[in-house]
Design a protein around this motif. Structure first.
Motif, PDB file in Angstrom:
ATOM      1  N   ASN A  36       0.825  -1.207   0.000  1.00 21.93           N
ATOM      2  CA  ASN A  36       0.000   0.000   0.000  1.00 21.93           C
ATOM      3  C   ASN A  36       0.859   1.256   0.000  1.00 21.93           C
ATOM      4  N   ASP A  37       1.919   1.251   0.835  1.00 15.92           N
ATOM      5  CA  ASP A  37       2.819   2.407   0.868  1.00 15.92           C
ATOM      6  C   ASP A  37       3.436   2.637  -0.506  1.00 15.92           C
ATOM      7  N   PHE A  38       3.857   1.556  -1.138  1.00 17.07           N
ATOM      8  CA  PHE A  38       4.520   1.668  -2.437  1.00 17.07           C
ATOM      9  C   PHE A  38       3.571   2.232  -3.493  1.00 17.07           C
ATOM     10  N   VAL A  39       2.360   1.686  -3.593  1.00 19.40           N
ATOM     11  CA  VAL A  39       1.455   2.184  -4.636  1.00 19.40           C
ATOM     12  C   VAL A  39       0.950   3.589  -4.324  1.00 19.40           C
ATOM     13  N   SER A  40       0.965   3.992  -3.054  1.00 18.68           N
ATOM     14  CA  SER A  40       0.629   5.379  -2.735  1.00 18.68           C
ATOM     15  C   SER A  40       1.642   6.326  -3.363  1.00 18.68           C
ATOM     16  N   VAL A  41       2.919   5.955  -3.285  1.00 17.28           N
ATOM     17  CA  VAL A  41       3.954   6.758  -3.927  1.00 17.28           C
ATOM     18  C   VAL A  41       3.812   6.723  -5.444  1.00 17.28           C
ATOM     19  N   VAL A  42       3.521   5.538  -5.994  1.00 23.42           N
ATOM     20  CA  VAL A  42       3.347   5.421  -7.448  1.00 23.42           C
ATOM     21  C   VAL A  42       2.237   6.350  -7.932  1.00 23.42           C
ATOM     22  N   ALA A  43       1.120   6.372  -7.204  1.00 22.38           N
ATOM     23  CA  ALA A  43       0.008   7.248  -7.581  1.00 22.38           C
ATOM     24  C   ALA A  43       0.445   8.708  -7.597  1.00 22.38           C
ATOM     25  N   LYS A  44       1.227   9.101  -6.592  1.00 21.75           N
ATOM     26  CA  LYS A  44       1.689  10.490  -6.527  1.00 21.75           C
ATOM     27  C   LYS A  44       2.692  10.795  -7.639  1.00 21.75           C
ATOM     28  N   VAL A  61      -8.782 -11.465  -9.481  1.00 24.33           N
ATOM     29  CA  VAL A  61      -7.586 -10.638  -9.370  1.00 24.33           C
ATOM     30  C   VAL A  61      -7.631  -9.979  -7.997  1.00 24.33           C
ATOM     31  N   VAL A  62      -6.576 -10.184  -7.198  1.00 22.50           N
ATOM     32  CA  VAL A  62      -6.512  -9.589  -5.869  1.00 22.50           C
ATOM     33  C   VAL A  62      -5.506  -8.450  -5.900  1.00 22.50           C
ATOM     34  N   PHE A  63      -5.877  -7.326  -5.288  1.00 24.59           N
ATOM     35  CA  PHE A  63      -5.015  -6.147  -5.277  1.00 24.59           C
ATOM     36  C   PHE A  63      -4.288  -6.094  -3.935  1.00 24.59           C
ATOM     37  N   VAL A  64      -3.060  -6.636  -3.900  1.00 23.77           N
ATOM     38  CA  VAL A  64      -2.300  -6.694  -2.653  1.00 23.77           C
ATOM     39  C   VAL A  64      -1.776  -5.317  -2.269  1.00 23.77           C
ATOM     40  N   GLY A  65      -1.662  -4.433  -3.241  1.00 25.28           N
ATOM     41  CA  GLY A  65      -1.379  -3.024  -2.993  1.00 25.28           C
ATOM     42  C   GLY A  65      -2.482  -2.209  -3.640  1.00 25.28           C
ATOM     43  N   ASN A  66      -3.137  -1.346  -2.858  1.00 34.00           N
ATOM     44  CA  ASN A  66      -4.325  -0.661  -3.365  1.00 34.00           C
ATOM     45  C   ASN A  66      -4.351   0.776  -2.868  1.00 34.00           C
ATOM     46  N   GLU A  67      -4.157   1.692  -3.778  1.00 31.48           N
ATOM     47  CA  GLU A  67      -4.298   3.106  -3.482  1.00 31.48           C
ATOM     48  C   GLU A  67      -5.409   3.677  -4.350  1.00 31.48           C
ATOM     49  N   GLY A  68      -6.478   4.127  -3.711  1.00 32.90           N
ATOM     50  CA  GLY A  68      -7.517   4.839  -4.435  1.00 32.90           C
ATOM     51  C   GLY A  68      -8.693   4.025  -4.912  1.00 32.90           C
ATOM     52  N   LEU A  69      -8.697   2.687  -4.666  1.00 36.53           N
ATOM     53  CA  LEU A  69      -9.818   1.865  -5.112  1.00 36.53           C
ATOM     54  C   LEU A  69     -10.238   0.897  -3.992  1.00 36.53           C
ATOM     55  N   PRO A  70     -10.530   1.430  -2.808  1.00 34.89           N
ATOM     56  CA  PRO A  70     -10.853   0.553  -1.669  1.00 34.89           C
ATOM     57  C   PRO A  70     -12.135  -0.235  -1.864  1.00 34.89           C
ATOM     58  N   GLU A  71     -13.014   0.236  -2.755  1.00 40.03           N
ATOM     59  CA  GLU A  71     -14.278  -0.465  -2.984  1.00 40.03           C
ATOM     60  C   GLU A  71     -14.093  -1.740  -3.793  1.00 40.03           C
ATOM     61  N   ALA A  72     -12.872  -1.971  -4.299  1.00 45.06           N
ATOM     62  CA  ALA A  72     -12.638  -3.163  -5.130  1.00 45.06           C
ATOM     63  C   ALA A  72     -11.335  -3.845  -4.709  1.00 45.06           C
ATOM     64  N   PRO A  73     -11.300  -4.486  -3.527  1.00 38.77           N
ATOM     65  CA  PRO A  73     -10.075  -5.192  -3.112  1.00 38.77           C
ATOM     66  C   PRO A  73      -9.790  -6.422  -3.957  1.00 38.77           C
ATOM     67  N   VAL A  74     -10.846  -7.006  -4.539  1.00 32.95           N
ATOM     68  CA  VAL A  74     -10.743  -8.175  -5.411  1.00 32.95           C
ATOM     69  C   VAL A  74     -11.707  -7.968  -6.568  1.00 32.95           C
ATOM     70  N   ALA A  75     -11.305  -8.410  -7.773  1.00 29.95           N
ATOM     71  CA  ALA A  75     -12.175  -8.293  -8.944  1.00 29.95           C
ATOM     72  C   ALA A  75     -12.237  -9.630  -9.660  1.00 29.95           C
ATOM     73  N   ASN A  76     -13.348  -9.886 -10.331  1.00 33.00           N
ATOM     74  CA  ASN A  76     -13.404 -11.042 -11.210  1.00 33.00           C
ATOM     75  C   ASN A  76     -12.356 -10.884 -12.307  1.00 33.00           C
ATOM     76  N   ARG A  77     -11.777 -11.973 -12.713  1.00 34.89           N
ATOM     77  CA  ARG A  77     -10.693 -11.904 -13.707  1.00 34.89           C
ATOM     78  C   ARG A  77     -11.162 -11.248 -14.996  1.00 34.89           C
ATOM     79  N   GLU A  78     -12.389 -11.549 -15.410  1.00 39.98           N
ATOM     80  CA  GLU A  78     -12.880 -10.980 -16.670  1.00 39.98           C
ATOM     81  C   GLU A  78     -13.284  -9.512 -16.530  1.00 39.98           C
ATOM     82  N   ASP A  79     -13.243  -8.977 -15.303  1.00 40.58           N
ATOM     83  CA  ASP A  79     -13.575  -7.571 -15.085  1.00 40.58           C
ATOM     84  C   ASP A  79     -12.349  -6.681 -14.978  1.00 40.58           C
ATOM     85  N   SER A  80     -11.157  -7.261 -14.915  1.00 41.52           N
ATOM     86  CA  SER A  80      -9.953  -6.501 -14.590  1.00 41.52           C
ATOM     87  C   SER A  80      -9.022  -6.352 -15.780  1.00 41.52           C
ATOM     88  N   MET A  81      -8.567  -5.129 -16.006  1.00 41.13           N
ATOM     89  CA  MET A  81      -7.592  -4.871 -17.057  1.00 41.13           C
ATOM     90  C   MET A  81      -6.243  -5.522 -16.747  1.00 41.13           C
TER      91      MET A  81
END
Length: 243
Positions: A36-44, A61-81
């Motif tokens: 999370n710390d790392f992707v926070s820097v990436v976003a900035k 698809v699981v988001f082990v690092g998540n900055e800015g999309l807390p409503e989607a910690p996991v997504a169906n594979r066919e839903d994720s870019m």
């Protein structure tokens, strides 16, 4: 494995890919501290509202690092870019998903999350097998510059090292504390410098002026410093772990 409604998302080497993913399953909890710390820097660094580190599993698809999309910690594979990013050798970039959606995934998922821009780089195991991605997203269309593309590729190498170290040394609590101790300083320094640059840039009315370009260049310089520092520390710890 159940059949996918989007079969083009499944590579011919899927069995080998899932086997390569197994050691990383220990990281399958969404939103972990250092990631999370790392992707926070990436976003900035990209001045983007969202940055993610993903692991593409069998059906999701699981988001082990998540900055800015807390409503989607996991997504169906066919839903994720990110499912598309692991199929590519280079960057996967969609400048405006609202007008040019990706045909390989369900377009309604991006619409529901109000996502327009996606840029992702596949994350690979040391043997080269794609297991996830580092990506930045925006809710408005935008263009990825060549310098930003190169930066995203370099940051993906850092994310790969971080994933590999955390996966191979997951049971070593002391190592995790040591890793945080080594990286917290550079991360916090980057947070502070980026915040200062953002404040200064906010006073520049013309985004095309020489001064605005100076702030952009300074942000890229900060990014390169962070990449070099994190890669050095992670590589040192990976070598020490093998010793």
């Amino acid at each position: 494995m159940k059949p996918s409604p989007y079969p083009d998302l499944i590579p011919s080497f899927e069995h080998e890919r899932l086997a390569a993913l197994q050691p990383y399953q220990v990281l399958g909890t969404p939103g972990q501290g250092l990631f999370n710390d790392f992707v926070s820097v990436v976003a900035k660094l990209f001045d983007a509202p969202i940055a993610l580190i993903s692991l593409v599993r069998d059906t999701d698809v699981v988001f082990v690092g998540n900055e800015g999309l807390p409503e989607a910690p996991v997504a169906n594979r066919e839903d994720s870019m990110c499912s598309v990013a692991i199929l590519q050798d280079g960057l996967t970039v969609f400048e405006d998903l609202t007008t040019q959606p990706c045909a390989l995934v369900n377009p309604y998922a991006a619409q529901q999350l109000r996502l327009s821009f996606y840029a992702g780089q596949a994350l690979r195991t040391p043997a080269g097998m794609p297991i996830g991605s580092l990506c930045v997203l925006d809710r408005k269309p935008r263009r990825l510059t060549p310098a930003e593309g190169e930066l995203l590729r370099e940051l993906a190498l850092v994310a790969q090292d971080l994933l590999h170290l955390q996966a191979t040394q997951a049971a070593d609590g002391a190592l995790t504390l040591s890793l945080r101790g080594r990286l917290d300083g550079p991360l916090q320094q980057t947070f502070t410098r980026l915040a200062t640059l953002a404040e200064l840039q906010a006073y520049e009315p013309n985004p095309d002026s020489a001064e605005a370009q100076h702030y952009t260049d300074s942000r890229l310089d900060e990014a390169r410093y962070l990449v070099q520092t994190m890669r050095r520390e992670l590589q040192n710890m990976l070598v020490a772990g093998r010793g």
